[in-house]
Design a protein around this motif. Structure first.
Motif, PDB file in Angstrom:
ATOM      1  N   LEU A 144      71.009 121.165  32.768  1.00  0.00           N
ATOM      2  CA  LEU A 144      70.551 120.327  31.658  1.00  0.00           C
ATOM      3  C   LEU A 144      69.033 120.174  31.627  1.00  0.00           C
ATOM      4  O   LEU A 144      68.418 120.207  30.559  1.00  0.00           O
ATOM      5  CB  LEU A 144      71.205 118.945  31.748  1.00  0.00           C
ATOM      6  N   PHE A 145      68.432 119.953  32.803  1.00  0.00           N
ATOM      7  CA  PHE A 145      67.016 119.588  32.858  1.00  0.00           C
ATOM      8  C   PHE A 145      66.140 120.572  33.623  1.00  0.00           C
ATOM      9  O   PHE A 145      64.910 120.479  33.573  1.00  0.00           O
ATOM     10  CB  PHE A 145      66.850 118.194  33.484  1.00  0.00           C
ATOM     11  N   GLY A 146      66.756 121.466  34.385  1.00  0.00           N
ATOM     12  CA  GLY A 146      65.969 122.403  35.182  1.00  0.00           C
ATOM     13  C   GLY A 146      65.719 121.939  36.596  1.00  0.00           C
ATOM     14  O   GLY A 146      65.125 122.671  37.387  1.00  0.00           O
ATOM     15  N   PHE A 147      66.167 120.717  36.946  1.00  0.00           N
ATOM     16  CA  PHE A 147      65.951 120.167  38.284  1.00  0.00           C
ATOM     17  C   PHE A 147      67.252 119.571  38.810  1.00  0.00           C
ATOM     18  O   PHE A 147      68.014 118.973  38.052  1.00  0.00           O
ATOM     19  CB  PHE A 147      64.871 119.083  38.265  1.00  0.00           C
ATOM     20  N   PRO A 148      67.518 119.671  40.131  1.00  0.00           N
ATOM     21  CA  PRO A 148      68.789 119.183  40.672  1.00  0.00           C
ATOM     22  C   PRO A 148      68.802 117.706  41.035  1.00  0.00           C
ATOM     23  O   PRO A 148      69.865 117.111  41.151  1.00  0.00           O
ATOM     24  CB  PRO A 148      68.973 120.036  41.929  1.00  0.00           C
ATOM     25  N   TYR A 149      67.633 117.114  41.263  1.00  0.00           N
ATOM     26  CA  TYR A 149      67.586 115.692  41.648  1.00  0.00           C
ATOM     27  C   TYR A 149      66.181 115.156  41.380  1.00  0.00           C
ATOM     28  O   TYR A 149      65.285 115.895  40.975  1.00  0.00           O
ATOM     29  CB  TYR A 149      67.983 115.502  43.114  1.00  0.00           C
ATOM     30  N   CYS A 150      66.001 113.834  41.544  1.00  0.00           N
ATOM     31  CA  CYS A 150      64.698 113.201  41.305  1.00  0.00           C
ATOM     32  C   CYS A 150      64.158 113.542  39.915  1.00  0.00           C
ATOM     33  O   CYS A 150      62.967 113.843  39.755  1.00  0.00           O
ATOM     34  CB  CYS A 150      63.679 113.613  42.368  1.00  0.00           C
ATOM     35  N   VAL A 151      65.013 113.504  38.906  1.00  0.00           N
ATOM     36  CA  VAL A 151      64.642 113.936  37.551  1.00  0.00           C
ATOM     37  C   VAL A 151      64.055 112.746  36.785  1.00  0.00           C
ATOM     38  O   VAL A 151      64.759 111.793  36.455  1.00  0.00           O
ATOM     39  CB  VAL A 151      65.866 114.488  36.791  1.00  0.00           C
ATOM     40  N   ASP A 152      62.767 112.787  36.508  1.00  0.00           N
ATOM     41  CA  ASP A 152      62.072 111.720  35.807  1.00  0.00           C
ATOM     42  C   ASP A 152      62.019 112.058  34.318  1.00  0.00           C
ATOM     43  O   ASP A 152      61.381 113.020  33.900  1.00  0.00           O
ATOM     44  CB  ASP A 152      60.656 111.565  36.371  1.00  0.00           C
ATOM     45  N   LEU A 153      62.705 111.237  33.517  1.00  0.00           N
ATOM     46  CA  LEU A 153      62.744 111.434  32.064  1.00  0.00           C
ATOM     47  C   LEU A 153      61.941 110.370  31.334  1.00  0.00           C
ATOM     48  O   LEU A 153      62.052 110.213  30.119  1.00  0.00           O
ATOM     49  CB  LEU A 153      64.205 111.410  31.582  1.00  0.00           C
ATOM     50  N   SER A 154      61.126 109.627  32.091  1.00  0.00           N
ATOM     51  CA  SER A 154      60.411 108.486  31.508  1.00  0.00           C
ATOM     52  C   SER A 154      59.240 108.907  30.620  1.00  0.00           C
ATOM     53  O   SER A 154      58.752 108.115  29.816  1.00  0.00           O
ATOM     54  CB  SER A 154      59.898 107.558  32.617  1.00  0.00           C
ATOM     55  N   LYS A 155      58.796 110.161  30.768  1.00  0.00           N
ATOM     56  CA  LYS A 155      57.644 110.596  29.980  1.00  0.00           C
ATOM     57  C   LYS A 155      58.025 110.882  28.535  1.00  0.00           C
ATOM     58  O   LYS A 155      57.168 110.923  27.655  1.00  0.00           O
ATOM     59  CB  LYS A 155      56.996 111.826  30.624  1.00  0.00           C
TER      60      LYS A 155
END
Length: 461
Positions: free
Chosen positions: A307-318
């Motif tokens: 979904l996002f390109g990262f497996p963990y620690c995914v920051d979507l706040s930006k």
């Protein structure tokens, strides 16, 4: 008449055993017997019969007391709290199916949250090493059928993954290992005399925290160079003997655990372990695998990477793109810096596993737990929302520790009115869309998601 359900998946550890047999009552409401599972897995299934399981959300009142509320109230509170927060953190997912992990992603995007899972505090260093150095791994089936030398480095499957040794690593008779344990050499690298170490042919009881030195010593000997008389508390002749055993093997399987990721060196230990595996492949065939803890903790790494390109620690706040930087966007670090103002704990127990100082910071803000059971996190939360138990009264896809997807079954009917993780997150997302007067965006129609085999195309929306 009671019914026997076969080929059931076990919702305990990363072995995700899928050969469980469960005898259920004729009304499909009670589990009578569980066959083939370990004692912990058996208890997990029988726990579904517990009459004290929570059936309604519980909200903390201003006077500190706890009061049961409706699901509609809980959904409304959660949606409003997430939208009001500047930087919410949604964490956990060790005991959630992949459908729930996918559903929560919409909530995280809508609220600008940080999305993280239990890997952040266990095998996160392994991810960092894999990013840097690759991951020459295989499936557990290959380990069972091919491995004649098995190395357990910093792990104790006899306790953490009770059926791992009987299904995949030490005892099973495989296609090319038909004599089972008699055809395998077991090497344990552990500073303690664990029950797994007691089964080993060679036990390297190294000095704690010196794994990196020992990995380097193995690689040095493998490349034909000399090493000191003792490295990491292990005599030179023992290291040389172990390397010779590995070089002469037909297939070497290295399993590593949190004894490597949580000691000095962390991701550098795993980097060295991967390099050792690559070096071994110049002499024989070798593979490596992380001993993942929960039965679907590999799931978020797969789902969110898609979904996002990262497996963990995914920051979507930006609000523009996903961002990952462990140490900056990892859960414990965010909590210790008091950077999040809302915490949603899903399918895990942060109350039991997080440092107390991190919990003290989190407790300053709204604290919501989504979990089928009572736990330490649920008891300190402002809101506890019970859901069904994935793999017991809710089906779904899980990823085994070797990243093989398995379709788990539902063996009994869920508690009346209690939703699954996916259903709960979808309702929270819909409520967030109502509050912000926006149109929900679904990848597929609700009807298709209830019957995934009917899906013929993906909506472009």
């Amino acid at each position: 008449m009671p019914k026997l359900i076969t080929q059931v998946g076990c919702p305990y550890c990363g072995s995700s055993c899928d050969d469980i047999e469960v005898l259920v009552s004729d009304d499909n409401k009670k589990i009578l017997e569980v066959h083939n599972a370990c004692i912990i897995g058996t208890n997990l299934f029988h726990h579904a019969n517990d009459p004290t399981r929570p059936k309604l959300p519980r909200m903390r009142q201003p006077d500190g007391s706890i009061k049961e509320i409706s699901y509609d109230e809980a959904i409304d509170f959660t949606a409003k709290t997430l939208l009001a927060a500047k930087k919410p953190l949604i964490y956990g997912f060790g005991s959630t199916n992949c459908e729930g992990m996918s559903a929560v992603a919409r909530i995280a995007e809508k609220s600008g949250a940080v999305l993280d899972n239990c890997a952040s505090i266990c095998h996160g260093p392994s991810f960092l090493a894999m990013f840097d150095n690759g991951y020459p791994s295989c499936t557990l089936g290959e380990a069972k059928n091919r491995a004649d030398v098995v190395v357990f480095w910093g792990c104790n499957p006899m306790h953490a993954h009770p059926r791992h040794t009987s299904r995949y690593s030490i005892f099973p008779r495989g296609y090319f290992t038909q004599k089972g344990q008699m055809q395998r050499t077991i090497i344990s690298v552990d500073p303690r005399q664990t029950d797994t170490a007691k089964l080993a042919d060679i036990h390297l009881m190294l000095n704690q925290g010196h794994d990196y030195e020992l990995f380097d010593a193995f690689r040095t000997v493998l490349k034909g160079y000399d090493i000191p008389d003792e490295v990491a508390g292990i005599k030179k002749e023992v290291i040389v003997k172990s390397v010779e055993v590995m070089k002469k093997a037909r297939f070497v399987m290295i399993f590593f655990g949190m004894g490597c990721t949580h000691t000095d060196g962390r991701n550098h230990n795993i980097d060295a372990a991967i390099s050792l595996t690559r070096d071994l492949n110049l002499h024989t065939k070798a593979s490596i695998m992380a001993m993942r803890g929960h039965y679907n903790i590999a799931g978020p790494g797969q789902v969110w990477a898609w979904l996002f390109g990262f497996p963990y620690c995914v920051d979507l706040s930006k609000g523009t793109a996903a961002h990952m930087n462990p140490g900056e966007t990892s859960s414990i670090d965010l909590a210790m810096r008091d950077e999040v103002d809302c915490f949603v704990n899903v399918g895990t127990d942060a109350g039991a596993h997080w440092p107390i100082d991190a919990i003290k910071h989190i407790k300053k803000h709204p604290f919501i737990t989504v979990d089928p059971n009572f736990c330490m996190a649920s008891e300190i939360s402002d809101l506890h929302i019970p859901v069904r138990i994935a793999g017991v009264d809710e089906p779904g896809v899980v990823y085994r520790m070797d990243n093989v997807p398995i379709q788990f079954k539902s063996v009994i009917d869920g508690l009346p009115g209690v939703p699954s993780d996916e259903e709960l997150f979808d309702k929270i997302y819909e409520r967030m869309c109502e509050l912000t007067k926006t149109q929900p965006v679904w990848l597929t129609s609700k009807e298709d998601r209830k019957h995934p085999t009917n899906i013929s195309a993906v909506n472009e929306a």
